[in-house]
Structure formats: structure tokens, C-alpha cells
Design a protein around this motif. Structure first.
Motif, PDB file in Angstrom:
ATOM      1  N   PHE A   7      36.908 -15.471  57.544  1.00 57.59           N
ATOM      2  CA  PHE A   7      36.759 -14.018  57.694  1.00 57.59           C
ATOM      3  C   PHE A   7      35.794 -13.679  58.826  1.00 57.59           C
ATOM      4  O   PHE A   7      36.048 -12.779  59.630  1.00 57.59           O
ATOM      5  N   GLU A   8      34.675 -14.411  58.881  1.00 60.64           N
ATOM      6  CA  GLU A   8      33.689 -14.155  59.927  1.00 60.64           C
ATOM      7  C   GLU A   8      34.261 -14.399  61.316  1.00 60.64           C
ATOM      8  O   GLU A   8      34.061 -13.581  62.234  1.00 60.64           O
ATOM      9  N   LYS A   9      34.970 -15.493  61.496  1.00 58.84           N
ATOM     10  CA  LYS A   9      35.544 -15.823  62.811  1.00 58.84           C
ATOM     11  C   LYS A   9      36.498 -14.733  63.285  1.00 58.84           C
ATOM     12  O   LYS A   9      36.487 -14.342  64.458  1.00 58.84           O
ATOM     13  N   ARG A  10      37.313 -14.252  62.360  1.00 62.29           N
ATOM     14  CA  ARG A  10      38.275 -13.211  62.707  1.00 62.29           C
ATOM     15  C   ARG A  10      37.542 -11.949  63.178  1.00 62.29           C
ATOM     16  O   ARG A  10      37.919 -11.320  64.171  1.00 62.29           O
ATOM     17  N   LEU A  11      36.485 -11.592  62.458  1.00 64.07           N
ATOM     18  CA  LEU A  11      35.726 -10.388  62.811  1.00 64.07           C
ATOM     19  C   LEU A  11      34.938 -10.585  64.104  1.00 64.07           C
ATOM     20  O   LEU A  11      34.862  -9.669  64.937  1.00 64.07           O
ATOM     21  N   TRP A  12      34.350 -11.758  64.288  1.00 59.48           N
ATOM     22  CA  TRP A  12      33.649 -12.040  65.541  1.00 59.48           C
ATOM     23  C   TRP A  12      34.614 -11.945  66.722  1.00 59.48           C
ATOM     24  O   TRP A  12      34.280 -11.390  67.772  1.00 59.48           O
TER      25      TRP A  12
END
Length: 204
Positions: A7-12
Motif C-alpha cells: 500500500f505504501e509503495k503504491r501511494l509513494w
């Protein structure tokens, strides 16, 4: 191994720089506050040992708590006390505690990852993730520092109220806790809206 940065990678990648993971602990307790934490990591941070606090030993949680606080871009801990829990109900008190984290001075999150399936009304972009404390590193980190903080809080309270087993059950319903309630009554730290199996008031 699960990718807890999915989830974090997608948002970053979408340009969000301050992604805050939010979680709370203590919803099922009979006493003490419900405690929430919010954690923001810098883009690219990957601490693979971070996972759901419930799967960690006390030693692992304490060690990771220190790592999270030193490696994160921001962290905060907030809570709602038993009086707020009784007034709002435990679900909304849990949500309120997490919202306090998102609104903390210096937090300035631009996206929230929230453990669970509800967060209430907010204009802040967010995603609720069921089982998020084992699917998102940021949420798992929040679960760890919230649990360490709350457990220590309840263990310290045990020194003044030794009859309820808070040094081991940290406020959760156990035989020792119910026995203490039956014999010694309700303290100011108990949640009166919960089934405490006693109407007895404690005099301190």
C-alpha cells in the motif's frame, strides 16, 4: 512472505509523501484507555521485522518500538479515556483516538492507512484495511508502539490497583480481573458501559 509495503509503495508512487499508518489497541478491555498510534515513514523505508504486534513477543515489541521511533519520519500516540469510551461507545472512541493522531501537531499526513473497516467522516484521503496490522508496515508499526505504550500504562496502574491482574492482563477480561471486580468493585479506570459483572463501587 507478505509484502507489507504494497500500500505504501503504491501511494509513494502516486506522489504521497506523508503516508500515516493508524491503529489502536485496547478495544476489548474492561479497563483503561483505548490507545491509538500514527506512524509515518520516509519513502523507501523497509523494516522487514515489523508485523502485527499480536504476533510478537514482549522483547520483540520493545525492541521494534525503539527502532520505529528512531527510523520513522513522525510518530504519535493518543488515547480516549474510559469516560470518553462510555460517552461515545468503544468503536467511536477508537476512531476518535486515531483521528487525534492524524491531527497531531507536526503530523501533516497527506494520506491515511487505517486498520479496520471504518474511520468516520473526514476530508482526508484514506484507505481502511481489514487486517491492516499484518498487511501494512505503517499500520503494523502503529500497532506496536500503541501496544507497548498501553501495556506499560496498565502495568503501572497495577501498582496502585493490584487486585485486578493488570500486570498480566493489561485490562482485558480474565478470571483474575472479574474476581477482582467481584471482590473490590469498580475503579475510576473501568469502562462502565461494558459488562463488568458487578455494580459494586470501589472506595479509594
Amino acid at each position: 512472505m507478505a509484502d507489507r509495503l504494497e500500500f505504501e509503495k503504491r501511494l509513494w508512487d502516486e506522489g504521497y509523501q506523508r503516508v500515516m499508518g493508524l491503529d489502536e489497541v485496547g478495544r476489548g478491555c474492561l479497563s483503561g484507555p483505548v490507545v491509538a498510534a500514527g506512524v509515518i515513514f520516509n519513502e523507501g523505508t523497509d523494516i522487514k521485522a515489523i508485523r502485527d504486534s499480536k504476533t510478537l513477543s514482549l522483547e520483540e515489541r520493545n525492541e521494534l518500538c525503539s527502532i520505529i521511533k528512531s527510523e520513522s519520519a513522525f510518530w504519535t500516540i493518543k488515547w480516549c479515556d474510559p469516560e470518553e469510551i462510555d460517552e461515545l461507545n468503544i468503536l467511536w472512541a477508537s476512531i476518535k483516538a486515531m483521528q487525534k493522531c492524524a491531527e497531531a501537531d507536526g503530523a501533516d499526513p497527506d494520506y491515511l492507512l487505517v486498520d479496520g473497516n471504518r474511520f468516520g467522516s473526514t476530508i482526508q484521503p484514506h484507505t481502511c484495511i481489514v487486517g491492516g496490522d499484518d498487511r501494512s508496515m505503517s499500520i503494523a508499526a502503529a500497532s506496536i508502539i500503541a501496544k507497548v505504550y498501553r501495556d506499560e500504562w496498565m502495568m503501572n496502574l497495577h501498582e496502585d490497583y493490584p487486585d485486578y491482574g493488570w500486570d498480566t492482563n493489561v485490562g482485558y477480561p480474565t478470571q483474575k480481573h472479574f474476581q477482582g471486580l467481584k471482590e473490590y468493585g469498580i475503579t475510576k479506570y473501568h469502562r462502565r458501559s461494558f459488562k463488568l459483572r458487578t455494580e459494586k463501587e470501589r472506595e479509594d
